[in-house]
Design an enzyme around this catalytic site. Sequence first.
Site, short mmCIF file in Angstrom:
data_model
loop_
_atom_site.label_atom_id
_atom_site.label_comp_id
_atom_site.label_asym_id
_atom_site.label_seq_id
_atom_site.Cartn_x
_atom_site.Cartn_y
_atom_site.Cartn_z
N HIS A 158 0.83 -1.21 0.00
CA HIS A 158 0.00 0.00 0.00
C HIS A 158 0.86 1.26 0.00
O HIS A 158 0.39 2.33 0.36
CB HIS A 158 -0.91 0.02 1.23
CG HIS A 158 -1.74 -1.20 1.39
ND1 HIS A 158 -2.62 -1.62 0.42
CD2 HIS A 158 -1.82 -2.12 2.39
CE1 HIS A 158 -3.22 -2.73 0.83
NE2 HIS A 158 -2.75 -3.06 2.02
N HIS A 173 -7.11 -4.75 -1.23
CA HIS A 173 -6.40 -6.02 -1.46
C HIS A 173 -7.01 -6.75 -2.65
O HIS A 173 -6.82 -7.95 -2.80
CB HIS A 173 -6.47 -6.91 -0.22
CG HIS A 173 -6.11 -6.21 1.03
ND1 HIS A 173 -7.05 -5.63 1.85
CD2 HIS A 173 -4.91 -5.95 1.59
CE1 HIS A 173 -6.43 -5.06 2.87
NE2 HIS A 173 -5.15 -5.23 2.74
#
Lengths: 331, 331
Positions: free
Chosen positions: B56, B218
């Site tokens: 991320h 995700h």
Amino acid sequence: MKKLINSPDDVIADALKGVEASDDNVRVDHANRVIYRATPKEAGKVAIISGGGSGHEPMHGGFVGIGMLDAACAGQVFTSPTPDQMLEATTTVDTGAGVLHIVKNYTGDIMNFEMAAEMAADAGIPVETVVVADDVAVQDSLYTAGRRGVGTTVLLEKIVGAAAEEGQDLGAVKVLAQKVADNGRSMGMALTSCTVPSAGKPTFDLPEDQMEIGIGIHGEPGRHREPIGDAKSIAKQLVDPILQDLDFTGSPVIAMLNGMGGTPLIELYLMYGEVVALLKEAGVEISRNLVGNYITSLDMAGCSLTLVKADEEMIRLWDAPVKTAGLRWGL
Amino acid sequence: MKKLINSPDDVIADALKGVEASDDNVRVDHANRVIYRATPKEAGKVAIISGGGSGHEPMHGGFVGIGMLDAACAGQVFTSPTPDQMLEATTTVDTGAGVLHIVKNYTGDIMNFEMAAEMAADAGIPVETVVVADDVAVQDSLYTAGRRGVGTTVLLEKIVGAAAEEGQDLGAVKVLAQKVADNGRSMGMALTSCTVPSAGKPTFDLPEDQMEIGIGIHGEPGRHREPIGDAKSIAKQLVDPILQDLDFTGSPVIAMLNGMGGTPLIELYLMYGEVVALLKEAGVEISRNLVGNYITSLDMAGCSLTLVKADEEMIRLWDAPVKTAGLRWGL
């Protein structure tokens, strides 16, 4: 084509609306597609403009602001802005001390900036020009006589922007700009093609197991294709041609590990780690660095490395405050 | 799989080397995979840690530095760090004033941070926890009971980091953190899947003409799939569910138009322009904004919108100096 756009024809106009809405450092002249500093420079200071085809964001519009550019002209995607845009920008930003044009070495940009500089001179505005031609990958290319102008442009805009901000005159700013351009080298690679919105399909086909070494920022062919290697070997293919072209030892170096637009930061950090290890082995000392997306090629996956051989003065100017969307510190 | 890596097993370790080499604001404990502020906070100030699965970037490691996080624990890609990492970070950063844990609402993160907080408490370190659960897309998900924690985390880390930096105590910092979490909402969409390095292939298949609305960071499924629309209609699908969930009128709002990792800045600016137009129509006043890649999902193409309903105090803390790789101003 998977893009967040309204229509291929409106990409630049629509993106400029977002730039204007998001960035307090700038105002946008939508008719002329020029991005200006929100607060003009004080009278008597040299102004600096750049510009080029769109699709390389944050360059150049994201580098407009205190301590960097006074204006940036946005062309269509991968297409030079017109001389009229450049002339409009030049006359608007001039405070009486003259204007520096920062031009990447592509035939269209060179021709149009030259024309704009002549028209500005006719109107009594002194203009100097620096041409960036730092890409060691190829000697000539699809759109270039001589080397292509790439990553050094970003570092040059920062350093020279600081010199103008502190009041150096046009002659000094031009000499400095040329020095940075002469001491910058870049090399890039791509894992995927970019897709130009108006074309609607990838500029080139690159098989799933292949990469292109020496790619240009418009998807121009590079040196060769080969199977995708590991990060270590890719880093070597970026570092070696740069070090073979210029001796970077014995001076502080500013390094930029740049993403092409579609590569995430985790991979850029990883690549930077590999690059640093190779440079260390070669005795090159990195004093300052950037890792991220600074001069992109739409949604292309890949990266480029730029090194500028600096001196104490360039490092001092690098560290000077800057306030733009793309680079910011001290303000 | 087209990635700039050495091997799927080494991605995190290698990327951390690059983080360490590039970022003067941090030092890296490679054994524990924790990124720390280079210069620890003065004694008596609350310390703040966060962490989560990698993939991320720049979150969370890129937000370690003056005015934001004291440490970030890096898990494997899309996998929670361990309680041991979190405990190590907690004990290292505590200056005697206690530690705030900022946790995104995923089952693994919640469980592990809870365990670390208990162990820290046993060792005599006061720990408070704030859980971010701001994603309006879905109520539960593959990895979550309740809403997923996404973009508000970035804004919370900045605001709460400033409060800790100026010396607010643990109770006040916790109350503020909860207030930001309660007033943040996010919604995302994807044009493409991400590819987890160890999997070697896209997490999900999304046909060339389709997009996924309400995607998680995700690659978890969102609300639905539909043919790719124009930017205007996509913006509406991000803005509407957020405004339906919380009234954002009457307060200054901090907005983030975030890229998922594979989407270039030109498209993010374009989307931001569309989002701003819709928010204006709805009477929402944006006081501050971020446009760029802040909480990504590897190489996924797409974007998310986060709004935080702020007050004067939060805006003041937002404007306070910060010096991290991912966010920097005033320093």
